[in-house]
Scaffold this active site. Structure first.
Site, mmCIF file in Angstrom:
data_model
loop_
_atom_site.group_PDB
_atom_site.id
_atom_site.type_symbol
_atom_site.label_atom_id
_atom_site.label_comp_id
_atom_site.label_asym_id
_atom_site.label_seq_id
_atom_site.Cartn_x
_atom_site.Cartn_y
_atom_site.Cartn_z
ATOM 1 N N GLY A 70 2.431 12.069 -3.676
ATOM 2 C CA GLY A 70 1.683 10.831 -3.454
ATOM 3 C C GLY A 70 2.400 9.969 -2.433
ATOM 4 O O GLY A 70 3.169 10.457 -1.613
ATOM 5 N N CYS A 71 2.181 8.690 -2.509
ATOM 6 C CA CYS A 71 2.787 7.743 -1.567
ATOM 7 C C CYS A 71 4.307 7.779 -1.676
ATOM 8 O O CYS A 71 4.858 7.698 -2.773
ATOM 9 C CB CYS A 71 2.268 6.333 -1.860
ATOM 10 S SG CYS A 71 3.011 5.082 -0.807
ATOM 11 N N PHE A 72 4.981 7.878 -0.552
ATOM 12 C CA PHE A 72 6.439 7.965 -0.592
ATOM 13 C C PHE A 72 7.100 6.695 -1.087
ATOM 14 O O PHE A 72 8.228 6.713 -1.558
ATOM 15 C CB PHE A 72 7.061 8.444 0.718
ATOM 16 C CG PHE A 72 6.555 7.867 2.005
ATOM 17 C CD1 PHE A 72 6.134 6.563 2.143
ATOM 18 C CD2 PHE A 72 6.515 8.684 3.128
ATOM 19 C CE1 PHE A 72 5.701 6.064 3.359
ATOM 20 C CE2 PHE A 72 6.081 8.204 4.362
ATOM 21 C CZ PHE A 72 5.673 6.875 4.462
ATOM 22 N N TRP A 73 6.412 5.557 -1.040
ATOM 23 C CA TRP A 73 7.004 4.307 -1.553
ATOM 24 C C TRP A 73 7.328 4.434 -3.037
ATOM 25 O O TRP A 73 8.331 3.917 -3.511
ATOM 26 C CB TRP A 73 6.065 3.132 -1.367
ATOM 27 C CG TRP A 73 5.714 2.786 0.036
ATOM 28 C CD1 TRP A 73 6.333 3.179 1.190
ATOM 29 C CD2 TRP A 73 4.633 1.944 0.442
ATOM 30 N NE1 TRP A 73 5.702 2.640 2.275
ATOM 31 C CE2 TRP A 73 4.657 1.881 1.850
ATOM 32 C CE3 TRP A 73 3.638 1.251 -0.253
ATOM 33 C CZ2 TRP A 73 3.734 1.138 2.569
ATOM 34 C CZ3 TRP A 73 2.726 0.513 0.475
ATOM 35 C CH2 TRP A 73 2.772 0.450 1.874
ATOM 36 N N TYR A 114 0.397 -3.205 -3.940
ATOM 37 C CA TYR A 114 0.479 -1.773 -4.223
ATOM 38 C C TYR A 114 1.748 -1.466 -5.014
ATOM 39 O O TYR A 114 1.726 -0.681 -5.964
ATOM 40 C CB TYR A 114 0.454 -0.972 -2.920
ATOM 41 C CG TYR A 114 0.426 0.528 -3.132
ATOM 42 C CD1 TYR A 114 -0.776 1.209 -3.211
ATOM 43 C CD2 TYR A 114 1.597 1.259 -3.267
ATOM 44 C CE1 TYR A 114 -0.820 2.584 -3.411
ATOM 45 C CE2 TYR A 114 1.573 2.630 -3.467
ATOM 46 C CZ TYR A 114 0.359 3.288 -3.536
ATOM 47 O OH TYR A 114 0.328 4.641 -3.745
#
Length: 174
Positions: free
Chosen positions: A10-13, A153
């Site tokens: 998913g999102c690397f954050w 987010y």
């Protein structure tokens, strides 16, 4: 002994935020890998046309935190049963994938998938793909959560994922 794993979930954050809270993790680099476009940027990867995944390279000291814990945390912080998505983030750039440096690491990844398959009712769709070129993401993506802790987010998606890792791996927290 320092080791690194390149993982996409998913999102690397989110992966970045979750891994940075663990003792023994020396560095987390948000990056792009698994695609065909040389040196892609965020805008290109977001289109899904480059074939790259948003990933992190997790550099850790195995004398402080075992490789198995790094991988079990990976399968805790994201849903490896979702194909080409994590929640509202949809596209191949958000796929669940592992990118081994060599055959020995591939075996460690395969064992981690087998362990994690016991935790989920649905089949795990995490792929093991050739590592290929790894391009660090733009500077503003590095340690994004620490730089933007009140961003929507981060609060809605990254915090719950980091909290799952905190709860399950409390003995490894910084």
């Amino acid at each position: 002994m320092t080791t690194s794993f390149v993982l996409a979930g998913g999102c690397f954050w989110c992966l970045d935020a979750a891994y940075r809270q663990l003792r023994g993790v020396e560095q987390v680099i948000s990056c792009y890998t698994g695609g065909t476009t040389p040196n892609p940027n965020y805008e290109q990867v977001c289109t899904g046309a480059t074939g790259h995944a948003e990933a992190v390279e997790v550099v850790f000291d195995e004398t402080v935190i075992p490789a198995e814990v790094i991988l079990d945390a990976f399968f805790t912080m994201h849903d490896p049963t979702q194909l080409n998505r994590q929640g509202a983030d949809v596209g191949t750039q958000y796929r669940s994938a592992m990118f081994p440096h060599d055959d020995a690491q591939r075996e460690v990844f395969e064992a981690a998938i087998e362990r994690a398959s016991q935790w989920y009712d649905a089949p795990i769709v995490t792929t093991i793909e050739p590592l290929g070129e790894v391009t660090p993401a733009e500077e503003y993506h590095q340690d994004f959560f620490a730089k933007n802790p009140t961003q929507g987010y981060c609060l809605a998606v990254a915090v719950p994922k980091a909290n799952k890792v905190r709860a399950r791996f409390a003995e490894y927290l910084r």
